[in-house]
Motif scaffolding. Structure first.
Motif, PDB file in Angstrom:
ATOM      1  N   UNK A 175      36.855  45.733  40.238  1.00 18.79           N
ATOM      2  CA  UNK A 175      37.185  44.615  41.140  1.00 18.79           C
ATOM      3  C   UNK A 175      36.267  43.419  40.895  1.00 18.79           C
ATOM      4  N   UNK A 176      35.670  43.360  39.713  1.00 20.76           N
ATOM      5  CA  UNK A 176      34.756  42.257  39.384  1.00 20.76           C
ATOM      6  C   UNK A 176      35.405  40.893  39.607  1.00 20.76           C
ATOM      7  N   UNK A 177      36.632  40.639  39.132  1.00 16.26           N
ATOM      8  CA  UNK A 177      37.241  39.324  39.409  1.00 16.26           C
ATOM      9  C   UNK A 177      37.405  39.060  40.901  1.00 16.26           C
ATOM     10  N   UNK A 178      37.743  40.114  41.657  1.00 20.30           N
ATOM     11  CA  UNK A 178      37.903  39.944  43.103  1.00 20.30           C
ATOM     12  C   UNK A 178      36.578  39.600  43.783  1.00 20.30           C
ATOM     13  N   UNK A 179      35.471  40.072  43.209  1.00 22.54           N
ATOM     14  CA  UNK A 179      34.159  39.744  43.777  1.00 22.54           C
ATOM     15  C   UNK A 179      33.918  38.240  43.699  1.00 22.54           C
ATOM     16  N   UNK A 180      34.310  37.639  42.582  1.00 21.37           N
ATOM     17  CA  UNK A 180      34.177  36.179  42.435  1.00 21.37           C
ATOM     18  C   UNK A 180      35.014  35.484  43.505  1.00 21.37           C
TER      19      UNK A 180
END
Length: 349
Positions: A175-180
Motif C-alpha cells: 500500500x506504499x502508493x496509498x501511504x502517499x
C-alpha cells in the motif's frame, strides 16, 4: 560572525574527531510507548519505566550552549508520555534551541496549546491507510486519533509544520502508493520513507532478532520483484511529489529501500551511505545513557558525568577515530543515517 564561528567549529570537529560543535541532540524523555508496533520492541519494556527529569535537562544546558546545539529532537518511546515533557521543553526553548517532536500522534489532540507554544515542528509515524496503520500499530483507533491531532494543529496554526515518517516493510509495502495519498489527505507537509531495521540491537532489543523474528518484518525473497514494481510505479507516477519535495527523498535515495532488502538476501551490496552522525549529534536515552547514534554502543551517562565530558572522553574520541562508515558492520546495514555538512542547518535535513 557567530554563525561563521559555529561552522568553523563543525569543520574542526570533522577534521580532528574532537567535538567542538554539536548541532543536533536527540533526547528520549520517556522509555515507554503507547503503540505496540510489529517492527519495534520498545513497548515490550513499558513496565520498566525510565524518564528524563527536569534536573537532567537543566544539567544538559551547559553542554548544549557550549557546543552551540541548534536542534533537539524529542524521540522515544513516546515523548509526550513524560508528565513533565513541556517543562523540559521550556528549559530548552529558553536557550533559543529549536525543538522537534517525533510522535506516534495518539495524544497530539490533548496537547495542542503546549505543542504550538514550545515545539517547532512535529514528525508523526504513518504506517499506511487507516486499516493498515491500525494493524501495524496494534491500536484500534490509532489512525483516528492521529488524524484528529493533525487536524486540530492545522486548524489552530495552518502553517505549523507536520511531516510523516514511514517504515516500509512486508506489512505495508503493497500500500506504499496509498501511504502517499494518505499523507496528502492528512495535509502533511512532507512524507519520508525508510526500510525496517532487522539486524541491530536498537529499539530495545537485548539481542539482534533471530531469523523467525526478522521474517515477521522483512520482505520475503519472492516479494522483492513486487516491491521493485511498486517502487517503479511511484517513481513514474509521483514526479510532482519529488519535484516539490513532498516526498523527502530523491528518487535515487528512495530506490535504496529495494536495494536494502535485496542486500539482506546477499543479492547485492548494501546501499552506499554517507553519514556523520557521531560527529554532529548525540542520542540521550531515557535513563541518561549517551550514544553516538541509535545503533552504536553507549559511552557514558549524563547522570554520572556531563555531556561535554562524555562525548570528548578518551573512549568516545577513540571510537570516532576508528569508525569507518564504509566498513563498519553496523553502519553498512544502517537504515537511519544522518549527513549534516558544516554549512547545513539541521532544519534543512
Amino acid at each position: 560572525m557567530q554563525s561563521l564561528f559555529h561552522t568553523y567549529k563543525r569543520y574542526r570537529t570533522l577534521q580532528t574527531d574532537i567535538i567542538s560543535a554539536l548541532p543536533i541532540v536527540i533526547l528520549m524523555p520517556h522509555s515507554a510507548c503507547n503503540c505496540r508496533c510489529v517492527m519495534c520492541d520498545i513497548w515490550k519494556d513499558n513496565k520498566n519505566l525510565k524518564q528524563l527529569t527536569e534536573e537532567d535537562i537543566s544539567g544538559l544546558i551547559y553542554s548544549l550552549k557550549k557546543f552551540g546545539t541548534k536542534q533537539v529532537l524529542m524521540s522515544g518511546g513516546e515523548a509526550l508520555l513524560n508528565q513533565n515533557f513541556f517543562r523540559l521543553c521550556e528549559i530548552i526553548k529558553k536557550e533559543n534551541i529549536s525543538i522537534s517532536l517525533l510522535s506516534t500522534g495518539l495524544t497530539l489532540h490533548k496537547n495542542i496549546e503546549n505543542i504550538l507554544r514550545y515545539i517547532s515542528d512535529v514528525i508523526i509515524s504513518l504506517d499506511g491507510d487507516e486499516n493498515t496503520h491500525n494493524t501495524i500499530r496494534n491500536i484500534p483507533d490509532a489512525f483516528s486519533k492521529l488524524r484528529e491531532g493533525i487536524k486540530q494543529l492545522k486548524t489552530e496554526s495552518p502553517y505549523f509544520r507536520i511531516t510523516g515518517r514511514t517504515v516500509i516493510h512486508r506489512l505495508n509495502f503493497k500500500v506504499w502508493p496509498e501511504i502517499i495519498g494518505t499523507a496528502k489527505e492528512l495535509k502533511l507537509d512532507q512524507i519520508s520513507f525508510l526500510p525496517a531495521d532487522v539486524s541491530s540491537t536498537a529499539f530495545n532489543r537485548e539481542t539482534p532478532w533471530d531469523v523467525s523474528r526478522q521474517q515477521d518484518v522483512m520482505l520475503s525473497k519472492d516479494e522483492l520483484p513486487e516491491l521493485k514494481n511498486i517502487l517503479d510505479d511511484i517513481l513514474k507516477n509521483h514526479t510532482t511529489e519529488f519535484e516539490t519535495h513532498f516526498i523527502a527523498e530523491s528518487p535515487e535515495k528512495l530506490s535504496k529501500i529495494h536495494s536494502y532488502y535485496t542486500a539482506l538476501y546477499g543479492l547485492n551490496p548494501f546501499p552506499y551511505k554517507k553519514c556523520n552522525a557521531p560527529w554532529v549529534s548525540a542520542v540521550i536515552e531515557a535513563d541518561g545513557t549517551v550514544r553516538p547514534c541509535f545503533f552504536h554502543p553507549a559511552y557514558g551517562n549524563i547522570k554520572e558525568n556531563m555531556l561535554n565530558n562524555i562525548i570528548n572522553s578518551n573512549e568516545a574520541l577513540e571510537f570516532r577515530k576508528k569508525l569507518d562508515i564504509d566498513t563498519n558492520p553496523t553502519c553498512i546495514k544502517c537504515v537511519c543515517y544522518l549527513n549534516l555538512p558544516p554549512r547545513m542547518n539541521p532544519a534543512e535535513i
